[in-house]
Design a protein around this motif. Structure first.
Motif, PDB file in Angstrom:
ATOM      1  N   LEU A 149      34.423  35.879  36.048  1.00  0.00           N
ATOM      2  CA  LEU A 149      34.963  34.014  35.683  1.00  0.00           C
ATOM      3  C   LEU A 149      35.895  34.359  35.742  1.00  0.00           C
ATOM      4  CD1 LEU A 149      33.628  33.300  32.417  1.00  0.00           C
ATOM      5  CD2 LEU A 149      33.401  35.693  33.274  1.00  0.00           C
ATOM      6  N   PRO A 150      36.898  33.422  35.432  1.00  0.00           N
ATOM      7  CA  PRO A 150      38.592  33.058  35.080  1.00  0.00           C
ATOM      8  C   PRO A 150      38.731  34.037  34.127  1.00  0.00           C
ATOM      9  CG  PRO A 150      37.862  31.127  35.571  1.00  0.00           C
ATOM     10  CD  PRO A 150      36.706  31.837  35.658  1.00  0.00           C
ATOM     11  N   SER A 151      40.476  34.938  33.630  1.00  0.00           N
ATOM     12  CA  SER A 151      39.962  36.398  32.477  1.00  0.00           C
ATOM     13  C   SER A 151      40.120  34.805  31.265  1.00  0.00           C
ATOM     14  CB  SER A 151      41.709  36.599  32.503  1.00  0.00           C
ATOM     15  OG  SER A 151      41.771  37.622  34.265  1.00  0.00           O
ATOM     16  N   ALA A 174      43.413  39.220  38.374  1.00  0.00           N
ATOM     17  CA  ALA A 174      43.329  37.756  37.818  1.00  0.00           C
ATOM     18  C   ALA A 174      41.766  36.539  37.145  1.00  0.00           C
ATOM     19  CB  ALA A 174      43.847  36.596  39.312  1.00  0.00           C
ATOM     20  N   ARG A 175      40.675  38.075  37.103  1.00  0.00           N
ATOM     21  CA  ARG A 175      39.803  37.461  37.047  1.00  0.00           C
ATOM     22  C   ARG A 175      38.678  38.174  35.750  1.00  0.00           C
ATOM     23  NH1 ARG A 175      35.892  36.721  41.846  1.00  0.00           N
ATOM     24  NH2 ARG A 175      37.141  38.519  42.712  1.00  0.00           N
ATOM     25  N   VAL A 176      37.899  38.159  35.617  1.00  0.00           N
ATOM     26  CA  VAL A 176      37.197  39.263  34.713  1.00  0.00           C
ATOM     27  C   VAL A 176      35.215  39.363  35.453  1.00  0.00           C
ATOM     28  CG1 VAL A 176      36.834  38.127  32.807  1.00  0.00           C
ATOM     29  CG2 VAL A 176      37.105  40.468  32.659  1.00  0.00           C
ATOM     30  N   ALA A 177      35.360  40.408  35.416  1.00  0.00           N
ATOM     31  CA  ALA A 177      33.244  40.370  35.638  1.00  0.00           C
ATOM     32  C   ALA A 177      33.139  41.205  34.465  1.00  0.00           C
ATOM     33  CB  ALA A 177      33.492  41.279  36.776  1.00  0.00           C
ATOM     34  N   VAL A 178      31.896  40.931  33.982  1.00  0.00           N
ATOM     35  CA  VAL A 178      30.713  41.510  33.633  1.00  0.00           C
ATOM     36  C   VAL A 178      29.858  41.538  33.359  1.00  0.00           C
ATOM     37  CG1 VAL A 178      30.120  40.738  30.791  1.00  0.00           C
ATOM     38  CG2 VAL A 178      32.612  40.094  30.949  1.00  0.00           C
ATOM     39  N   SER A 179      29.480  42.769  33.163  1.00  0.00           N
ATOM     40  CA  SER A 179      27.730  43.073  33.511  1.00  0.00           C
ATOM     41  C   SER A 179      26.896  43.590  32.269  1.00  0.00           C
ATOM     42  CB  SER A 179      27.456  43.824  34.905  1.00  0.00           C
ATOM     43  OG  SER A 179      27.766  45.406  34.276  1.00  0.00           O
ATOM     44  N   ASP A 233      40.969  41.760  34.764  1.00  0.00           N
ATOM     45  CA  ASP A 233      42.536  41.200  34.692  1.00  0.00           C
ATOM     46  C   ASP A 233      42.057  41.141  33.092  1.00  0.00           C
ATOM     47  OD1 ASP A 233      45.154  40.869  33.801  1.00  0.00           O
ATOM     48  OD2 ASP A 233      44.701  39.035  34.949  1.00  0.00           O
ATOM     49  N   PHE A 234      42.074  42.053  31.751  1.00  0.00           N
ATOM     50  CA  PHE A 234      42.104  42.529  30.740  1.00  0.00           C
ATOM     51  C   PHE A 234      42.655  42.873  29.561  1.00  0.00           C
ATOM     52  CE2 PHE A 234      38.697  45.074  31.307  1.00  0.00           C
ATOM     53  CZ  PHE A 234      38.263  45.900  30.874  1.00  0.00           C
ATOM     54  N   ASP A 235      43.108  42.539  28.616  1.00  0.00           N
ATOM     55  CA  ASP A 235      43.565  43.650  27.647  1.00  0.00           C
ATOM     56  C   ASP A 235      42.541  44.360  27.177  1.00  0.00           C
ATOM     57  OD1 ASP A 235      44.414  44.049  24.224  1.00  0.00           O
ATOM     58  OD2 ASP A 235      46.441  44.144  25.643  1.00  0.00           O
ATOM     59  N   PRO A 236      42.414  45.699  26.682  1.00  0.00           N
ATOM     60  CA  PRO A 236      41.018  46.525  26.554  1.00  0.00           C
ATOM     61  C   PRO A 236      41.460  46.491  25.130  1.00  0.00           C
ATOM     62  CG  PRO A 236      42.389  47.599  27.913  1.00  0.00           C
ATOM     63  CD  PRO A 236      43.473  46.477  27.795  1.00  0.00           C
ATOM     64  N   ARG A 240      33.575  48.094  50.271  1.00  0.00           N
ATOM     65  CA  ARG A 240      32.810  46.839  48.669  1.00  0.00           C
ATOM     66  C   ARG A 240      33.299  46.807  48.032  1.00  0.00           C
ATOM     67  NH1 ARG A 240      27.379  49.502  48.756  1.00  0.00           N
ATOM     68  NH2 ARG A 240      26.280  47.310  47.979  1.00  0.00           N
ATOM     69  N   HIS A 241      33.331  48.304  47.846  1.00  0.00           N
ATOM     70  CA  HIS A 241      34.183  48.125  45.908  1.00  0.00           C
ATOM     71  C   HIS A 241      35.575  47.984  45.569  1.00  0.00           C
ATOM     72  CE1 HIS A 241      30.268  50.877  46.251  1.00  0.00           C
ATOM     73  NE2 HIS A 241      29.912  50.596  45.166  1.00  0.00           N
ATOM     74  N   ALA A 242      35.965  47.315  47.039  1.00  0.00           N
ATOM     75  CA  ALA A 242      37.245  46.479  46.541  1.00  0.00           C
ATOM     76  C   ALA A 242      37.558  45.032  45.773  1.00  0.00           C
ATOM     77  CB  ALA A 242      38.147  46.472  47.240  1.00  0.00           C
ATOM     78  N   ASP A 243      35.793  44.594  46.020  1.00  0.00           N
ATOM     79  CA  ASP A 243      35.229  43.424  45.221  1.00  0.00           C
ATOM     80  C   ASP A 243      35.490  43.860  43.324  1.00  0.00           C
ATOM     81  OD1 ASP A 243      33.600  40.439  45.474  1.00  0.00           O
ATOM     82  OD2 ASP A 243      32.652  41.603  44.652  1.00  0.00           O
TER      83      ASP A 243
END
Length: 408
Positions: A89-91, A21-26, A192-195, A346-349
């Motif tokens: 941040l939110p997806s 339900a969120r998305v992480a970008v690095s 949570d995103f559409d590839p 840890r990597h469940a985050d």
């Protein structure tokens, strides 16, 4: 996970986690404080701060404000061999994060005012995290100086902000041009995103950033010091501390041996009769967090009447015992299972997972190692741990002793 590469050389990792339900970008760049010249010690860390001073379409410090406005959070960190910029941040805000990261990859802005502002911020960070914090130099950033000779491996990554005060916008542009081309970076999207949609957005925002030459990866292996000890007086502490550093195998070429050192490390912690608190780690910041050379670290806070020689002798005896007889099967399995459990926890985050995938890709070209690691650990034979102990017995070690300084 999908891995792909844009025409300008940017590596892209797409790792969907639909239930997030969120998305992480690095974004990870293959430049850290071991890449900076001695005359500009601390520049890589300062540069990390400067990347928040605006870009072609984003104002100074606006990047973080726009992420926070969505209910998200973000930051950056400079490590030995890479620098990472990250946000969660939110997806529905995925495109915002991609736009912000692409804009500063394309055209960051460097000004005299921005440099002075960030120099002040770095000076305050050093004051709070090292100079005015109890055990602030223990074990990082002082222990590497007891084990390594070369500036790249021994220096603290912070440098001296008074020496950096003469940095110019032109020098910043030169550093950016050399170390921040798309081909020297990994973009990771996790959550949570559409590839298919994400790939289209990435092409839209990053695809037209011009390719530039990628600098060669520095080789930092060196002849280590022999049995060097540093005494660190600290007026902020009331109990002494001891830290030991040993060289680790190179995980790029000796991964099974590196894993054996991970299992061995907790077996070397001191018992309660010698230390009040004891810890161990492979790497100063995380395991598999640096290229070769990296360090196995043991730390203890101990009673004033306990002599450091007693702590060192215990480790020597323990290494001799494990090298000769191995670990009891139950102890081997306990250390291995705790490592595996902590890895999964840890990597469940989401953000931790995103950054770990990018880190393993930028350092080793192997993001899959994040999910392969537990299986590799399970396949580790018990007799690999005695070999690791024997290797440490034959290795040089650095010692840091933090002692209370009462001013007398």
């Amino acid at each position: 996970m999908r891995r792909d590469r844009l025409g300008n050389g940017l590596t892209v990792l797409l790792a969907p986690v639909p239930e997030a339900a969120r998305v992480a970008v690095s974004v990870h760049y293959r430049v850290g404080f071991r890449n900076e010249p001695e005359q500009a010690a601390g520049f890589a860390h300062l540069f990390e701060h400067l990347m928040f001073e605006g870009s072609a379409e984003v104002g100074p410090r606006e990047h973080g404000a726009r992420v926070h406005a969505t209910g998200g959070a973000g930051d950056a960190r400079t490590h030995q061999d890479y620098t990472r910029y990250f946000q969660v941040l939110p997806s529905q805000s995925l495109e915002l994060a991609l736009f912000l990261e692409a804009d500063r990859m394309r055209a960051p802005r460097f000004t005299e005012a921005g440099i002075q502002r960030q120099l002040a911020g770095v000076a305050e960070e050093i004051r709070l995290s090292v100079r005015e914090r109890p055990y602030g130099g223990f074990p990082w950033p002082r222990l590497p100086q007891a084990l390594y000779r070369d500036f790249a491996n021994a220096h603290d990554g912070f440098g001296d902000t008074t020496r950096l005060a003469g940095i110019t916008p032109e020098q910043c542009r030169e550093f950016f041009g050399l170390h921040y081309p798309p081909g020297n970076a990994v973009l990771t999207v996790c959550g949570d995103f559409d590839p298919g949609l994400a790939w289209d957005l990435i092409n839209r925002h990053f695809g037209d950033i011009p390719a530039r030459p990628v600098p060669p990866v520095a080789r930092l292996t060196e002849q280590l010091r022999q049995a060097s000890t540093i005494v660190l007086p600290d007026r902020r502490i009331s109990l002494p501390g001891l830290a030991i550093g040993y060289p680790l195998p190179d995980p790029a070429t000796e991964l099974p041996a590196y894993l054996a050192h991970q299992v061995l490390a907790p077996a070397l912690r001191w018992p309660a009769e010698l230390s009040l608190a004891s810890d161990s780690s492979c790497g100063f910041f995380d395991y598999l967090d640096a290229a070769d050379p990296d360090t196995l670290v043991l730390t203890a806070v101990h009673r004033p009447q306990t002599q450091p020689e007693a702590l060192l002798s215990y480790v020597d005896r323990r290494l001799s015992t494990v090298a000769g007889h191995g670990l009891p099967r139950a102890e081997f399995e306990r250390h291995r299972d705790r490592l595996r459990l902590e890895h999964h926890r840890r990597h469940a985050d989401l953000l931790t997972r995103c950054c770990a995938l990018g880190r393993l890709e930028i350092l080793f070209g192997r993001a899959e190692l994040l999910d392969d690691w537990p299986g590799l650990l399970d396949a580790l034979p018990p007799d690999s741990v005695p070999a690791a102990a024997e290797r440490l017995r034959a290795s040089p070690r650095g010692v840091l002793h933090a002692v209370p300084d009462n001013g007398r």
